[in-house]
Design a protein around this motif. Structure first.
Motif, PDB file in Angstrom:
ATOM      1  N   SER A  88      -1.764   7.304   5.859  1.00  0.00           N
ATOM      2  CA  SER A  88      -1.876   6.443   7.036  1.00  0.00           C
ATOM      3  C   SER A  88      -3.323   6.294   7.482  1.00  0.00           C
ATOM      4  CB  SER A  88      -1.072   7.022   8.193  1.00  0.00           C
ATOM      5  OG  SER A  88       0.218   7.324   7.789  1.00  0.00           O
ATOM      6  N   THR A  89      -4.073   7.395   7.393  1.00  0.00           N
ATOM      7  CA  THR A  89      -5.467   7.342   7.829  1.00  0.00           C
ATOM      8  C   THR A  89      -6.310   6.542   6.851  1.00  0.00           C
ATOM      9  OG1 THR A  89      -5.038   9.647   8.336  1.00  0.00           O
ATOM     10  CG2 THR A  89      -7.195   8.807   8.904  1.00  0.00           C
ATOM     11  N   LEU A  90      -5.983   6.667   5.578  1.00  0.00           N
ATOM     12  CA  LEU A  90      -6.804   5.988   4.564  1.00  0.00           C
ATOM     13  C   LEU A  90      -6.670   4.470   4.652  1.00  0.00           C
ATOM     14  CD1 LEU A  90      -8.642   6.252   2.080  1.00  0.00           C
ATOM     15  CD2 LEU A  90      -6.600   6.329   0.664  1.00  0.00           C
ATOM     16  N   TYR A  91      -5.465   4.016   5.014  1.00  0.00           N
ATOM     17  CA  TYR A  91      -5.209   2.580   4.988  1.00  0.00           C
ATOM     18  C   TYR A  91      -6.217   1.760   5.807  1.00  0.00           C
ATOM     19  CZ  TYR A  91      -2.755  -1.848   5.415  1.00  0.00           C
ATOM     20  OH  TYR A  91      -2.455  -3.186   5.407  1.00  0.00           O
ATOM     21  N   PRO A  92      -6.370   2.066   7.111  1.00  0.00           N
ATOM     22  CA  PRO A  92      -7.337   1.264   7.877  1.00  0.00           C
ATOM     23  C   PRO A  92      -8.780   1.444   7.402  1.00  0.00           C
ATOM     24  CG  PRO A  92      -6.500   3.065   9.203  1.00  0.00           C
ATOM     25  CD  PRO A  92      -5.691   3.055   7.956  1.00  0.00           C
ATOM     26  N   ASP A 109      -6.035  -1.458  13.648  1.00  0.00           N
ATOM     27  CA  ASP A 109      -7.073  -2.276  13.030  1.00  0.00           C
ATOM     28  C   ASP A 109      -6.840  -3.773  13.147  1.00  0.00           C
ATOM     29  OD1 ASP A 109      -9.020  -0.554  12.223  1.00  0.00           O
ATOM     30  OD2 ASP A 109      -9.125  -1.438  10.220  1.00  0.00           O
ATOM     31  N   GLY A 169      -5.691   4.289  -4.405  1.00  0.00           N
ATOM     32  CA  GLY A 169      -5.415   5.048  -3.191  1.00  0.00           C
ATOM     33  C   GLY A 169      -5.082   6.513  -3.391  1.00  0.00           C
ATOM     34  N   TYR A 183       0.829  -1.211   0.000  1.00  0.00           N
ATOM     35  CA  TYR A 183       0.000   0.000   0.000  1.00  0.00           C
ATOM     36  C   TYR A 183       0.860   1.257   0.000  1.00  0.00           C
ATOM     37  CZ  TYR A 183      -3.119   3.598   1.831  1.00  0.00           C
ATOM     38  OH  TYR A 183      -3.815   4.760   2.023  1.00  0.00           O
ATOM     39  N   PHE A 184       1.799   1.330   0.940  1.00  0.00           N
ATOM     40  CA  PHE A 184       2.610   2.555   1.039  1.00  0.00           C
ATOM     41  C   PHE A 184       3.553   2.684  -0.146  1.00  0.00           C
ATOM     42  CE2 PHE A 184       1.108   2.380   5.410  1.00  0.00           C
ATOM     43  CZ  PHE A 184       0.781   3.708   5.592  1.00  0.00           C
ATOM     44  N   GLU A 230      -1.604   3.366  12.783  1.00  0.00           N
ATOM     45  CA  GLU A 230      -2.863   3.152  12.075  1.00  0.00           C
ATOM     46  C   GLU A 230      -3.022   1.681  11.680  1.00  0.00           C
ATOM     47  OE1 GLU A 230      -5.348   5.030  11.696  1.00  0.00           O
ATOM     48  OE2 GLU A 230      -4.604   7.042  12.120  1.00  0.00           O
ATOM     49  N   MET A 263       1.556   4.116  -2.979  1.00  0.00           N
ATOM     50  CA  MET A 263       1.296   5.537  -2.750  1.00  0.00           C
ATOM     51  C   MET A 263       2.496   6.392  -3.143  1.00  0.00           C
ATOM     52  SD  MET A 263      -1.525   6.511  -1.632  1.00  0.00           S
ATOM     53  CE  MET A 263      -3.018   5.897  -0.945  1.00  0.00           C
ATOM     54  N   LEU A 320      -9.787   1.781   4.252  1.00  0.00           N
ATOM     55  CA  LEU A 320      -9.960   0.872   3.115  1.00  0.00           C
ATOM     56  C   LEU A 320     -10.074  -0.577   3.599  1.00  0.00           C
ATOM     57  CD1 LEU A 320      -7.469   2.465   0.570  1.00  0.00           C
ATOM     58  CD2 LEU A 320      -9.953   2.355   0.349  1.00  0.00           C
ATOM     59  N   ARG A 321      -9.245  -0.932   4.583  1.00  0.00           N
ATOM     60  CA  ARG A 321      -9.316  -2.290   5.117  1.00  0.00           C
ATOM     61  C   ARG A 321     -10.689  -2.566   5.715  1.00  0.00           C
ATOM     62  NH1 ARG A 321      -4.906  -5.510   6.452  1.00  0.00           N
ATOM     63  NH2 ARG A 321      -6.597  -6.968   6.788  1.00  0.00           N
ATOM     64  N   ARG A 322     -11.149  -1.592   6.506  1.00  0.00           N
ATOM     65  CA  ARG A 322     -12.427  -1.745   7.198  1.00  0.00           C
ATOM     66  C   ARG A 322     -13.559  -1.884   6.188  1.00  0.00           C
ATOM     67  NH1 ARG A 322     -11.579   2.370  10.894  1.00  0.00           N
ATOM     68  NH2 ARG A 322     -12.830   3.845   9.752  1.00  0.00           N
ATOM     69  N   GLU A 380     -13.346  -2.859   3.137  1.00  0.00           N
ATOM     70  CA  GLU A 380     -13.243  -4.126   2.415  1.00  0.00           C
ATOM     71  C   GLU A 380     -13.782  -5.262   3.276  1.00  0.00           C
ATOM     72  OE1 GLU A 380      -9.274  -5.335   1.446  1.00  0.00           O
ATOM     73  OE2 GLU A 380      -9.975  -7.173   0.480  1.00  0.00           O
TER      74      GLU A 380
END
Lengths: 200, 102
Positions: B41-45, A63, B25, A28-29, A59, A32, B47-49, B51
């Motif tokens: 960093s904020t977008l990552y979780p 999760d 992304g 992901y990173f 972050e 980006m 998108l996971r959530r 999905e």
């Protein structure tokens, strides 16, 4: 910082999570940063724009369920040598109680935090119920006891109920703060299991 | 903005960003930028959530010799958007009541 450094650092800090989880985060990173560079940024700028490693790791960890974190950490990544197994068995009277103690300790901390919240509300409820009871008894005994006592009970009851209502606002705030505290603690426990070696 | 409200809004904004067209992304961040600043960093979780909740699906597309993940909204995701707009219609009515001048 270069892209590879950034990704390596994240991956090191996530060490202990399931490989799949780490790979997803890195992909992901990486995507980006590549996209930003395609958009005209230099590598350093793109990494800068991606934010800090701390934010990224926090972050990602937020999760992942705590149980998964511990499970991933508990399943060893390599085969144990014979002497290590022997040592483990011989040492088990020592490390097992320690481990158990540690797990219980974490649980206790967690339970205490929520016990505090329960306490807060028990106090509010106690004031309310006590107050209502006093008012009720006061009203019931009013015709039978011809003194000022029933009136006093009613008055005291109303005061108690009033106090309980006044307490509700602060209690909600306190509960929220406690909830946040619990979250912080869970995150803190997670970061204990994950990574360990913080790259400076 | 209240953190709880912002959290809920971000989820919906991400869905809105992929509503009409599948997106990736960085594009999502760029599309949202005028309305809501969001970091990688904020977008990552989020998108996971989304999905995991079945609101979007992910597929990879080759782009310039590397893989890029695209996100496609699902029926559930569209429903979530509709629920959101319905709810906000009600909230806007209350808002008008709150800010009315006699």
């Amino acid at each position: 910082m270069k892209k590879q450094e950034f990704l390596n650092e994240i991956s090191a800090r996530l060490n202990g999570l399931p490989d799949e989880e780490i790979r997803r985060s890195i992909d992901y990173f990486s995507e980006m940063i590549d996209d930003r560079m395609e958009d005209g940024m230099s590598e350093e700028e793109a990494v800068e724009a991606a934010g800090s490693v701390d934010d990224a790791v926090n972050e990602i960890l937020k999760d992942v369920p705590l149980t998964k974190v511990i499970k991933a950490k508990a399943s060893t990544r390599r085969k144990l040598r014979a002497w290590e197994i022997v040592l483990l068995i011989i040492g088990s009277p020592i490390w097992f109680p320690l481990l158990l103690c540690f797990v219980i300790l974490i649980w206790v901390i967690y339970i205490i935090i929520w016990a505090i919240v329960v306490c807060f509300w028990a106090v509010v409820l106690a004031f309310l119920v006590g107050g209502a009871g006093a008012v009720g008894i006061g009203i019931l005994s009013l015709p039978r006891i011809p003194t000022a006592l029933p009136a006093l009970a009613i008055a005291a009851g109303l005061v108690l109920m009033g106090i309980s209502l006044l307490l509700i606002g602060p209690m909600i705030k306190l509960s929220k703060v406690t909830g946040k505290l619990a979250k912080v603690i869970v995150l803190w426990i997670k970061s204990w299991f994950i990574g360990g070696k913080k790259n400076a | 903005m209240d953190i709880q409200i912002k959290r809920g809004l971000l989820d919906v904004c991400v869905l809105a960003a992929i509503k009409n067209k599948d997106s990736y992304g960085y594009q999502i961040i760029k599309d949202m930028k005028p309305y809501m600043q969001i970091s990688e960093s904020t977008l990552y979780p989020i998108l996971r959530r989304l999905e995991e909740g079945g609101f979007l699906t992910v597929y990879s597309v080759e782009h310039n010799g590397r893989l890029r993940k695209y996100y496609r909204i699902t029926k559930n995701g569209l429903r979530r958007l509709n629920e959101f707009t319905d709810e906000w219609k009600e909230i806007m009515q209350v808002y008008q009541f709150i800010t009315r001048e006699d």
